[in-house]
Each structure stands twice: as C-alpha cells, then as structure tokens.
Scaffold this motif. Structure first.
Motif, mmCIF file in Angstrom:
data_model
loop_
_atom_site.group_PDB
_atom_site.id
_atom_site.type_symbol
_atom_site.label_atom_id
_atom_site.label_comp_id
_atom_site.label_asym_id
_atom_site.label_seq_id
_atom_site.Cartn_x
_atom_site.Cartn_y
_atom_site.Cartn_z
ATOM 1 N N THR A 328 -16.220 57.310 30.831
ATOM 2 C CA THR A 328 -17.301 58.392 31.283
ATOM 3 C C THR A 328 -17.914 57.151 30.656
ATOM 4 O O THR A 328 -18.640 57.625 29.907
ATOM 5 C CB THR A 328 -16.573 59.553 31.311
ATOM 6 O OG1 THR A 328 -15.813 60.217 31.692
ATOM 7 C CG2 THR A 328 -18.280 60.279 31.755
ATOM 8 N N THR A 330 -22.543 57.248 31.796
ATOM 9 C CA THR A 330 -24.099 58.091 32.412
ATOM 10 C C THR A 330 -24.978 57.464 32.440
ATOM 11 O O THR A 330 -25.959 58.283 33.254
ATOM 12 C CB THR A 330 -24.300 59.428 31.016
ATOM 13 O OG1 THR A 330 -24.925 58.364 29.995
ATOM 14 C CG2 THR A 330 -22.535 59.974 30.942
ATOM 15 N N THR A 334 -23.287 58.159 36.971
ATOM 16 C CA THR A 334 -22.619 59.644 35.879
ATOM 17 C C THR A 334 -21.380 58.842 36.702
ATOM 18 O O THR A 334 -20.715 58.913 37.811
ATOM 19 C CB THR A 334 -22.416 60.713 35.811
ATOM 20 O OG1 THR A 334 -24.129 60.832 35.366
ATOM 21 C CG2 THR A 334 -21.094 61.946 35.049
ATOM 22 N N SER A 350 -17.722 60.937 46.538
ATOM 23 C CA SER A 350 -17.855 60.545 45.358
ATOM 24 C C SER A 350 -16.182 60.078 44.767
ATOM 25 O O SER A 350 -16.535 59.981 43.579
ATOM 26 C CB SER A 350 -17.620 61.724 45.006
ATOM 27 O OG SER A 350 -17.385 63.434 44.550
ATOM 28 N N THR A 351 -15.384 60.021 45.225
ATOM 29 C CA THR A 351 -13.773 59.841 44.205
ATOM 30 C C THR A 351 -13.129 58.984 45.382
ATOM 31 O O THR A 351 -12.978 58.794 46.700
ATOM 32 C CB THR A 351 -13.470 61.216 44.946
ATOM 33 O OG1 THR A 351 -14.410 62.105 43.897
ATOM 34 C CG2 THR A 351 -11.681 60.979 43.192
ATOM 35 N N GLN A 436 -14.395 58.575 39.740
ATOM 36 C CA GLN A 436 -15.814 59.812 40.447
ATOM 37 C C GLN A 436 -16.920 59.195 39.901
ATOM 38 O O GLN A 436 -16.922 59.483 38.966
ATOM 39 C CB GLN A 436 -14.790 61.114 40.355
ATOM 40 C CG GLN A 436 -15.154 62.004 41.090
ATOM 41 C CD GLN A 436 -15.000 63.337 40.369
ATOM 42 O OE1 GLN A 436 -14.301 63.168 39.498
ATOM 43 N NE2 GLN A 436 -14.838 64.452 41.614
ATOM 44 N N ASN A 438 -20.354 61.067 39.509
ATOM 45 C CA ASN A 438 -21.632 62.421 40.013
ATOM 46 C C ASN A 438 -22.537 62.069 40.762
ATOM 47 O O ASN A 438 -23.243 61.970 41.017
ATOM 48 C CB ASN A 438 -21.800 63.188 38.756
ATOM 49 C CG ASN A 438 -22.555 64.519 38.843
ATOM 50 O OD1 ASN A 438 -22.367 64.541 40.163
ATOM 51 N ND2 ASN A 438 -23.389 64.954 38.333
#
Length: 439
Positions: A328, A330, A334, A350-351, A436, A438
């Motif tokens: 992940t 950030t 993100t 977003s995915t 994905q 954010n």
C-alpha cells in the motif's frame, strides 16, 4: 476501366508506382475492385481490414472473405477487431464516428509499423457527390463543397474519377465477387438517403450530371486557390510573427479588408479557435479579454489581437516504485495492490483487476510523458495518452493531476480513468491482482 485507372495513376499518382501501399479493404465492391486494379497494375500492396463486430456473423464473414482474397492473390492481410459499441458508449459518440476513429487510428499505426508510405481508400465519385450534398444541406464554407479530396496527408483516393456504375461494370466484366453490407440499403442514415433517393434522381434529370459535378468541383477549387493567394498576401500585410510562435494581428488593417471575418477564420481556425461570434465581437470590444482554443490563447490588447500557444506541460520525470505485491502506497496518492481470490469482480474508476502474471515488479507510478502510448481497454491498437486526454476532454489541470501505473515501461492504468487492454483478466487467468486507489 483498368486502362483508365492505369492512366490516372501514371498521370496523377506516380508516387504510388514506387512506394509500399496499405489498402483499406472492407470486403464491399468498391474496395475489392480497388484491390484487383492495384494487384493487376503490379503495385506493392498490403490489405488492412477492420472487423467492427456490428453485424454478427456477417462481420466475421467479411473478415474471412478478405483473408481468403489475400491468400488467393498472394497479398499480405492485417486484421483488427474492435468492440465498437463499447468505444462509442465510453466516448459518447455515434457508432459511425466510433468506427471512423477506430479504423483511422489503426490504419495510421499499422502504416507506421509496416513502413507503408500511403494508405489507399476506395472512395469514388458517388461518395464525393454524397459528401457535397451532405455538407450543402448542413451549411458549409467553400471547402466543404469540394467533395472528398484525392489527397489528404498520407491518404490517397485513386478511384475518385470513377462512378459507382463504373466500378459495378468492372466487377461484372471481370467476374469479381464481393460482400454486400445490408446496412447500405437502410435509409436511417443521411448518406444512404442521398445515395438511394437523391443522386439517382439528379442523374436521371441530367445524364451528364457526373461530368458537370467534376467541372463544378474544378471551378470551386480554383476559387479556393484564389482565396489562398489572397490570404497569404494579406497575412503578410496584417499579421506580425514574433518569436515562440506568437503572432499579432493589426485590427485597423484587418478592418480595412473586404472580408475581415473570413480572413480571421482562415488564419485562426488552424490554431483550434471555434468561438467565432466571440472573436468577431472582440474586434471592437474592450482590451484585456482573452479567448482560448485547445492549444492557443487570443488576447485583445488595444488595437491588436495577440495569439500565443498555451504553456506546454512540463515533462515530469518523478517515479515512485512499488516493490512487491500486497503493498500500500500513501504518497503521492493512496493506492493498494493485493491478490484477489473472490469470484465477483467489481471495477469502477477507483478499482481495476489485472492478470498478475503479466506484471513485472517493481511497478512505477509517474506522470504523463510526451510520446506515451497504451492500448485502452476494449481496443486493439495503441493510442497516444495525449490523444486519450483530448478525447476524454481532460482539462490542463486534469492532465497535470493524472498519474500512470506502469509495468516494465508499459502503461497498466491511466489511474482513475482507463486500464490497458494487455493486462485484462482472461478465462485462463489464475493470478488476479486487485489495484485500488482512494479517490
């Protein structure tokens, strides 16, 4: 017809005798006759066929027919298959426009890849007359009344002097077979209405209509040439060129011309300006107002128009690395990359889900760079990212804020917008990766 075609090529298209050519071939009578004529003349040809998958098995039948023709003649055949309806929906355009954009994008890429100098299309005299009538019915300038040009960039149209009847007679005389597109008989499209209802009536009314049309086009072209000469002459009198592509237009000198609006259109339309009413009002308007095109800005500054290119986007060489799966990030945004084992795939802005076996770590996240290309999901050919931004109507701020996810220098995802076709999930995929962000 062959002797006339041969003479036409020798007199007007001698470049085709020396260079490798790409032929756009649908399988219909016009393009099939073009293939036979070019093959008989001994030109260096390669066939390009688009399967738009709009007519079910008929579309596949067209593809097989063209491939078999290439085999019989010993001519290479390249085929591209498109999900045209998906493209039309995503780009909010008609099926006709979608098909046109898809095929000409692919033709251009294929010609470059295969080192073909020219693309030949099978447009003929009836097509040109239909275009004239369509443009006339919608309202157009003199250029719109010139029909279809014989030359347009790398495109050549050697059948323009020949009518639909000439082509049909040649096919019958030489026992040439072709595929009939049933949509050509439908009259829901304006072109087909003109083709089936108006042109036959005009030909019936005047048996020399085709010759009269060609003569009219010649006269119109002469008028265009005269206007070009006038435009170049008065450009030198009214317009001042500065460094860095900046120009200024002296408004007093402009207003002294017989048709100042026409000259403005001639000089500014190549720079992408379309707000003609606003530009015309600004001739006598207050200083300080600006009008934008997609590439330039026009400023009214006292007694002149100043036109400058919009600032170019700076190439951003910053790269962020994602070293492994299950990671992940950030910053600068993100984003998570995780294995996915469930059956239900729910993609949105977003995915995305990709075939993990096609990824090469470390992945990189970076901004757009000049020359970037990818294959938008649902398409077969590559597309410039800059063209994708334009088609999707990205603002300058949108472009600056968009990141690209890349694997081994291939774009996996224009993040938040469109993934690449090459990384999509297939029936054989066993390693599904969910990516994905954010938003």
């Amino acid at each position: 017809m062959f002797n006339q075609f041969k003479l036409h090529i020798e007199n007007n298209f001698r470049e085709l005798l020396e260079e490798p050519l790409l032929l756009a071939v649908s399988g219909g009578i016009d393009s099939i006759v073009l293939v036979h004529l070019c093959h008989k003349l001994g030109l260096d040809i390669t066939i390009a066929h688009c399967n738009f998958h709009l007519r079910g098995e008929d579309s596949n039948g067209d593809q097989r027919f063209v491939e078999e023709l290439g085999t019989r003649l010993g001519v290479p055949v390249f085929v591209a298959e498109f999900d045209t309806e998906l493209y039309a929906t995503e780009h909010k355009v008609s099926i006709q426009i979608a098909a046109r954009e898809l095929r000409y994008d692919w033709f251009r890429e294929l010609a470059t890849q295969q080192k073909k100098t020219y693309l030949l299309t099978a447009h003929h005299l009836d097509d040109s007359m239909e275009t004239f009538l369509i443009n006339l019915s919608r309202g157009t300038g003199i250029e719109g009344l010139l029909g279809i040009p014989a030359r347009n960039g790398y495109i050549r149209r050697p059948l323009l002097p020949f009518t639909r009847e000439d082509i049909a007679h040649y096919a019958e005389e030489n026992q040439i077979t072709w595929r009939e597109d049933i949509t050509n008989s439908q009259t829901k499209y304006l072109r087909n209405k003109i083709r089936r209802n108006i042109l036959p009536l005009l030909k019936e009314t005047n048996e020399h209509f085709c010759q009269s049309f060609l003569q009219t086009i010649e006269y119109l072209q002469q008028s265009v040439d005269l206007s070009e000469d006038a435009s170049k002459y008065y450009y030198s009198q009214v317009v001042t060129e500065h460094g860095g592509e900046e120009i200024s237009i002296n408004l007093e000198k402009l207003k002294s011309l017989s048709s100042p609006k026409a000259y403005l259109y001639k000089w500014l339309s190549p720079l992408g300006f379309t707000a003609w009413s606003d530009i015309e009002d600004l001739i006598n308007g207050a200083s300080g107002k600006m009008i934008y095109s997609s590439t330039h800005v026009l400023l009214k500054n006292r007694g002149e128009f100043i036109i400058k290119p919009l600032p170019q986007e700076k190439e951003n060489k910053e790269q962020i690395y994602l070293l492994e799966n299950k990671q992940t990030l950030t910053q600068p945004l993100t984003i998570s990359i995780t294995p996915y084992e469930e059956k239900q795939l729910t993609s949105d802005a977003s995915t995305i889900y990709v075939d993990g076996d096609l990824l090469t770590f470390p992945l990189t996240i970076r901004k757009y760079r000049s020359g970037d290309r990818f294959i938008p999901f649902g398409m077969k050919g590559t597309k410039k990212v800059s063209k994708f931004f334009k088609d999707e109507k990205f603002s300058l701020f949108d472009k600056e804020n968009t990141w690209l996810l890349c694997s081994d220098n291939k774009i996996v995802w224009v993040i938040g917008s469109r993934m690449d076709e090459r990384f999509k999930i297939k029936d054989t995929t066993t390693n599904i990766i969910k990516i994905q962000i954010n938003l």
